[in-house]
Scaffold this motif. Structure first.
Motif, PDB file in Angstrom:
ATOM      1  N   GLN A 205       0.848  -1.187   0.000  1.00 15.62           N
ATOM      2  CA  GLN A 205       0.000   0.000   0.000  1.00 15.62           C
ATOM      3  C   GLN A 205       0.887   1.241   0.000  1.00 15.62           C
ATOM      4  O   GLN A 205       2.044   1.193   0.439  1.00 15.62           O
ATOM      5  N   GLN A 371      -5.628  -1.372  -8.093  1.00 15.02           N
ATOM      6  CA  GLN A 371      -5.944  -2.466  -7.185  1.00 15.02           C
ATOM      7  C   GLN A 371      -7.433  -2.574  -6.858  1.00 15.02           C
ATOM      8  O   GLN A 371      -7.984  -3.673  -6.774  1.00 15.02           O
ATOM      9  N   ALA A 372      -8.101  -1.441  -6.693  1.00  9.58           N
ATOM     10  CA  ALA A 372      -9.535  -1.497  -6.390  1.00  9.58           C
ATOM     11  C   ALA A 372     -10.294  -2.152  -7.535  1.00  9.58           C
ATOM     12  O   ALA A 372     -11.188  -2.989  -7.323  1.00  9.58           O
ATOM     13  N   GLN A 373      -9.951  -1.801  -8.771  1.00  4.33           N
ATOM     14  CA  GLN A 373     -10.614  -2.398  -9.927  1.00  4.33           C
ATOM     15  C   GLN A 373     -10.292  -3.883 -10.033  1.00  4.33           C
ATOM     16  O   GLN A 373     -11.168  -4.704 -10.310  1.00  4.33           O
ATOM     17  N   ARG A 375      -9.546  -5.920  -7.655  1.00  6.04           N
ATOM     18  CA  ARG A 375     -10.239  -6.676  -6.602  1.00  6.04           C
ATOM     19  C   ARG A 375     -11.687  -6.977  -7.001  1.00  6.04           C
ATOM     20  O   ARG A 375     -12.277  -7.940  -6.514  1.00  6.04           O
ATOM     21  N   SER A 376     -12.247  -6.176  -7.874  1.00  7.79           N
ATOM     22  CA  SER A 376     -13.602  -6.452  -8.356  1.00  7.79           C
ATOM     23  C   SER A 376     -13.599  -7.405  -9.542  1.00  7.79           C
ATOM     24  O   SER A 376     -14.624  -8.045  -9.830  1.00  7.79           O
TER      25      SER A 376
END
Length: 759
Positions: A205, A371-373, A375-376
């Motif tokens: 992170q 990373q957020a995308q 993770r989906s």
């Protein structure tokens, strides 16, 4: 972990074994091992345990049950050399979603133990393309299989040894590696293999508190000593930097994989006089990297091959500016052009330029890693098809199957897909089949009773009772694998046009054999049906409306009614094949058809005759010339006729009850036949030496005794027997046997002179 073992041999009744297992769970056991279960008892135990929320996660050497919610999955993960480093963030995401993830070590893992794991998981994940995916892909397929390839595997021959036909999805980290994978497989690339490009997930992170003041002369390089990392290029770069300012230093973190490369690198450092400017820090644990980055300003990458360059982005998250030499493999798909260089001069210019604040690189690295995308996106690789809620109807026709029907129905009820019903249609059983099912308390199960007719009529009743969009056939002596419906739902979501899915089969019992382990995408396959039945009926998935379009099963076909249906369906249906072993197929004396069993092939002849009447030769044989079509059809007809074995005909004369003059007249009738290719058998209650003909001594006409006599006379051959009756015959009496043989092929009615006894 609390683990209890129960020996199945100590429990004569499987229900008592299940009750004891549930008591152990209620008493605090986290795992209960049921030792000594055969396939049938396993399914009888697995169903009530599944109702209580417990699932088997391994079947070798014994069945291991744990608690697992109905809507969660068991995911098995393996990695080459047990290197799970890049997979840790993915497994963490799986576990966050509540799935059970089992890390399986490749050490001492053999085919038997691997099958024991793969049979009892929903998804098998293979990290790297050169490890356990190779042997696992050559085993029978039971679950969804995903392999993630990082890049280096595509430059070694080992990955080509895998059977990629058995893999559902390959994940690569760049379009460049996708193109190389496709190019290397060439014409061996499976048509149904899905190839997905997804960047790596990472646990790194952006630093919450980035050190504001960096030593602009301290550079970082995170790379192992192996040829693709090209670390020797650091030396001329450092020479050029030191000429600018002697304060420049580069710190290298990474393991030594190539000793000769490391040795030569150290020698050249000394030769170039860079001992004070090149520092090798060895292999550092992950938790120390943030501190190691704190006093450095730039991350230098000199690799000639990088697919994503995770080390580069992890340094960015720590606040370092990336300076990366252009590399093949896909780096340009992730790292913007301003951070890529082509030569030493560009690298020096980038390193010596004024840098932005560390926070800038940390934020940009976070954006670039997406990373957020990701993770989906990653869960699609293992999640069930949740948007598709179409109903499956598992149809189980049965007749006097008390030995097998309970485990069959239990195997259907333990499907991991949530949207299905089980319909059992009993064809007037006279044994205890239905009594055995009374104890199954499940709203998804319906049992229909009907008067006894035959197998095709019972199948038609099952279709009429079904409510699902698709029906899945399960014979009452077979077993359905728990992933069958999940697998079909995935295929139907991807290939919405498909009408029929034929699956792989395994022989029931310890002596495993496998059939129909092939993958083919949906297509019209009329051209295949003239060669014989090519669709496996056990476990097949059929669009229910197809029966309305082409008609159900023909009740006249007491055998081969499935082939007769397929011969009509293939003219309209899109048919696909899956190598997934969805059915355990049981061979026993009661099978209508079985491997090595002598059967009446006249039904195939009838189907062939109907085919050439229903379809044009061009439709059946599109790749043949008109002359070749004519020759093929004639040769095929002759071949099938010979297989009908109509000459293996026994005509039986009853010499027990009728007066002697009847025997004389019947013998005279047979002597006048133009077709003399048959066997004569006289059944009498005493010897008749004056006849000079075979005599079977019996008190009555018994089909069983006649069948035993024929089996002794013509072992291993399919034979028919008919009783010659004292009845009127219209027509030429010398053609009676000829007409009888035509009736065997469906080309005439059975003459009134004959009554069928056997086969």
């Amino acid at each position: 972990m609390s683990e209890h073992t129960l020996a199945a041999a100590h429990f004569a009744d499987t229900r008592l074994l299940v009750d004891e297992a549930l008591r152990r769970f209620e008493g605090g056991a986290q795992t209960v091992i049921l030792d000594g279960l055969d396939e049938d008892r396993y399914h009888e135990a697995a169903f009530p345990l599944a109702q209580a929320g417990y699932r088997c996660v391994n079947g070798t050497p014994a069945h291991r049950f744990v608690r697992l919610a109905h809507d969660k999955q068991h995911i098995v993960a393996t990695a080459t050399n047990d290197n799970f480093h890049f997979l840790q963030p993915v497994m963490r995401l799986m576990r966050e979603q509540g799935h059970l993830v089992s890390e399986v070590s490749s050490v001492d893992l053999n085919a038997q133990t691997l099958i024991g794991v793969l049979k009892h998981c929903d998804v098998a994940w293979f990290e790297w393309g050169d490890g356990m995916v190779v042997p696992a892909s050559k085993l029978p397929k039971y679950c969804r299989m995903v392999c993630r390839i990082h890049g280096y595997e595509l430059f070694q021959p080992h990955f080509l040894q895998a059977n990629w036909q058995n893999i559902d999805e390959v994940v690569v980290v760049s379009e460049a590696m996708k193109a190389r994978f496709i190019a290397l497989l060439g014409d061996k690339l499976p048509a149904m293999l899905r190839i997905t490009v997804l960047g790596n997930l990472t646990d790194h992170q952006p630093l919450a508190r980035v050190t504001p003041h960096r030593n602009r002369f301290h550079l970082a390089c995170v790379a192992r000593f192996s040829p693709p990392k090209n670390l020797h290029l650091l030396l001329p770069l450092m020479q050029a930097l030191v000429k600018r300012d002697k304060r420049y230093k580069i710190f290298i973190a990474g393991r030594v994989e190539d000793e000769r490369m490391y040795y030569s690198f150290c020698q050249l450092v000394e030769s170039y006089g860079l001992q004070k400017h090149v520092v090798y820090c060895g292999t550092l644990p992950g938790h120390e990297m943030a501190k190691w980055y704190q006093d450095k300003s730039c991350l230098v990458s000199v690799s000639y091959h990088e697919t994503q360059g995770m080390g580069i982005f992890e340094a960015m998250l720590a606040g370092l500016k990336p300076v990366a030499f252009n590399a093949a493999g896909g780096l340009h798909e992730y790292l913007p052009e301003q951070y890529r260089v082509s030569d030493i001069d560009e690298a020096v210019a980038s390193i010596t330029a004024d840098n932005a604040a560390p926070e800038h690189y940390a934020r940009e690295g976070e954006v670039l890693l997406r990373q957020a995308q990701l993770r989906s996106l990653y869960p699609r690789l293992w999640q069930r098809e949740e948007k598709d809620a179409r109903l499956f109807s598992i149809l189980i026709p049965t007749w006097n199957r008390e030995r097998y029907v309970l485990p069959a129905v239990c195997s259907a009820l333990t499907q991991r897909d949530p949207h299905f019903e089980v319909v059992v249609v009993d064809d007037g059983s006279t044994d205890s089949s239905l009594t055995l099912l009374d104890g199954l308390n499940d709203p998804r199960l319906r049992v229909i009773r009907k008067a006894h007719t035959n197998a095709p009529d019972t199948r038609n009743r099952a279709i009429a009772e079904a409510k699902g969009d698709y029906v899945v056939w399960l014979d009452s002596d077979d077993l359905l694998h728990a992933n069958a419906l999940s697998h079909y739902r995935t295929l139907l979501t991807r290939f919405s046009q498909v009408d029929v899915i034929s699956c792989g089969l395994e022989k029931h019992g310890a002596d495993k054999q496998f059939y129909s382990l092939v993958n083919h995408p949906p297509a019209r396959r009329l051209h295949q049906v003239i060669h014989g039945n090519f669709i496996s009926n056990p476990g097949s998935c059929v669009r229910r409306s197809l029966y309305a379009r082409v008609g159900g099963y023909n009740p006249a076909f007491v055998r081969a009614h499935d082939y007769e249906f397929w011969s009509r369906a293939v003219g309209e249906a899109q048919v696909m094949f899956s190598a997934c072993c969805n059915v355990s197929y049981r061979l026993h004396d009661g099978n209508l058809t079985g491997v090595g069993k002598q059967v009446d092939l006249s039904w195939e002849y009838r189907i062939f005759t109907a085919l050439v009447e229903r379809y044009t030769p061009q439709a059946l044989l599109p790749a043949h010339s008109p002359k070749a079509r004519e020759a093929f059809i004639a040769a095929r007809r002759e071949q099938l006729y010979s297989q009908c074995e109509v000459d293996n005909l026994f005509i039986v004369i009853d010499a027990i009850n009728p007066p002697l003059q009847h025997l004389t007249s019947q013998l005279a009738l047979l002597a006048r036949q133009k077709d003399r290719q048959f066997h004569l058998l006289i059944v009498a209650d005493k010897p008749l030496p004056f006849l000079g003909q075979p005599v079977l001594i019996a008190e009555r006409i018994s089909p069983q005794a006649i069948a035993a006599y024929i089996a002794q006379k013509l072992p291993g051959q399919f034979c028919r027997s008919y009783l010659l009756q004292n009845a009127a015959f219209t027509g030429d009496a010398t053609q009676a046997v000829s007409q009888l043989k035509k009736s065997m092929l469906g080309e005439a009615d059975v003459p009134s002179l004959f009554r069928r006894l056997t086969a």
